[in-house]
Design an enzyme around this catalytic site. Structure first.
Site, PDB file in Angstrom:
ATOM      1  N   CYS A 189      57.418  32.132 -55.366  1.00 56.22           N
ATOM      2  CA  CYS A 189      56.143  32.855 -55.419  1.00 56.22           C
ATOM      3  C   CYS A 189      56.195  33.967 -56.467  1.00 56.22           C
ATOM      4  CB  CYS A 189      55.817  33.444 -54.044  1.00 56.22           C
ATOM      5  SG  CYS A 189      54.239  34.330 -54.020  1.00 56.22           S
ATOM      6  N   PRO A 190      55.393  33.868 -57.514  1.00 56.13           N
ATOM      7  CA  PRO A 190      55.392  34.932 -58.531  1.00 56.13           C
ATOM      8  C   PRO A 190      54.792  36.237 -58.005  1.00 56.13           C
ATOM      9  CG  PRO A 190      53.659  33.333 -58.980  1.00 56.13           C
ATOM     10  CD  PRO A 190      54.476  32.766 -57.863  1.00 56.13           C
TER      11      PRO A 190
END
Length: 339
Positions: A134-135
């Site tokens: 997840c950025p």
């Protein structure tokens, strides 16, 4: 770059929070700060904000759970392990479509992958029960921090929806009650300066414009994550389920980690309801992340793949000019008649 994405989501939520106080709470202290109902409302709201911040920090700072170096699947001979390594190396030069495998070897980590583990190219390691990278939290979501991430998404969705509801209420209030039904006197509790009212309305509207797409994205993400939790699956495992659905009817498909809705949720959030809202875990019932209990009678994707591989060893070929076809093993010469 990932920290910019994190900053952007917090900037949008933070902007809505500031507008919530400046334009909706502080101008009307008699409704919020001088009444019991208003104080209780604000206390509950800020508990959710605190939980959102705590779960975000934990999702970002807690390692997802890397596969231990040198881990070897139990119950296999050296020959079987060596063959799995050789097959994985060969597939680097000759990639093939996705096929479920009983033994999975990671050529980048140079080690075997436990069930439900996958390699994360951003982290450079194999992650146990990996969901995705997840950025927004600049971290991999996996065995040790998935609950933190799901709770963060749920609390962030709740906070954004809460702010939007208050925004919409005040926008309606400013439009409908700025002037009484006679159109000459301001309604009770509303600023008598019309320009100030218009400015306040415009600022609240800007908050709504920014928060609506943010909230929509969070609602979509929350629905996905909850659907995975209910089925006890992950984003990556959808690939295997999709592969199974292309070969088995939905009525006959039984996911190997589906223990029932309540047990699936308890598997992620904790054994009791008191565990569910709080960022605890992973829980002892989940083990160490290298093995997971499979339900009896589950659809065996590996067995299906092996059966397909065996059946593919016979093919139809043309052996003479009269279009006579028959099945033959792959190692039989092309010009010989099958016996």
């Amino acid at each position: 770059m990932d920290w910019l994405l994190s900053l952007s989501i917090w900037g949008l939520i933070g902007y809505g929070y500031v507008i919530f106080w400046v334009c909706e709470i502080l101008p009307y202290p008699e409704y919020w700060l001088e009444s019991t109902g208003g104080i209780v409302h604000l206390l509950v709201f800020h508990v959710f904000i605190a939980m959102m911040c705590v779960t975000y920090i934990l999702a970002m700072r807690t390692p997802a759970g890397y596969v231990p170096k040198g881990w070897v699947p139990p119950g296999y001979s050296e020959q079987e392990l060596a063959k799995a390594r050789d097959d994985a190396v060969r597939d680097l030069d000759h990639p093939r479509p996705y096929v479920p495998q009983r033994l999975r070897y990671c050529t980048r980590c140079e080690g075997f992958k436990p069930p439900r583990a996958s390699h994360c190219k951003d982290c450079g390691r194999c992650v146990m029960r990996m969901d995705h990278h997840c950025p927004w939290v600049n971290n991999c979501i996996g065995f040790r921090n998935q609950k933190h991430f799901v709770l963060f998404v749920l609390y962030a969705t709740l906070v954004c929806c809460w702010i939007l509801l208050i925004d919409f209420y005040y926008m309606y209030w400013l439009l409908a009650y700025t002037y009484s039904h006679r159109g000459t006197e301001p309604a009770a509790g509303i600023d008598r300066d019309k320009n100030a009212v218009v400015l306040r309305f415009a600022v609240i509207l800007s908050s709504v414009i920014l928060l609506v797409p943010t909230t929509a994205g969070l609602v979509n993400l929350a629905s996905w994550q909850l659907s995975f939790a209910v089925l006890n699956t992950t984003t990556i495992e959808r690939r295997e389920i999709k592969w199974l659905k292309s070969r088995v009817s939905s009525e006959n498909l039984k996911w190997k980690y589906n223990y029932g809705r309540y047990q699936n949720l308890a598997h992620l959030f904790g054994p009791t309801f008191l565990d569910w809202p709080f960022p605890t875990g992973p829980h002892p019932r989940e083990g160490d992340g290298t093995s997971f209990y499979e339900v009896a009678g589950a659809t065996d994707a590996v067995a299906l793949a092996e059966a397909e591989a065996r059946s593919s060893k016979s093919v139809k070929i043309e052996i003479d000019s009269d279009d006579d076809y028959e099945s033959r093993p792959l190692n039989r010469p092309l010009n010989s008649k099958a016996k």
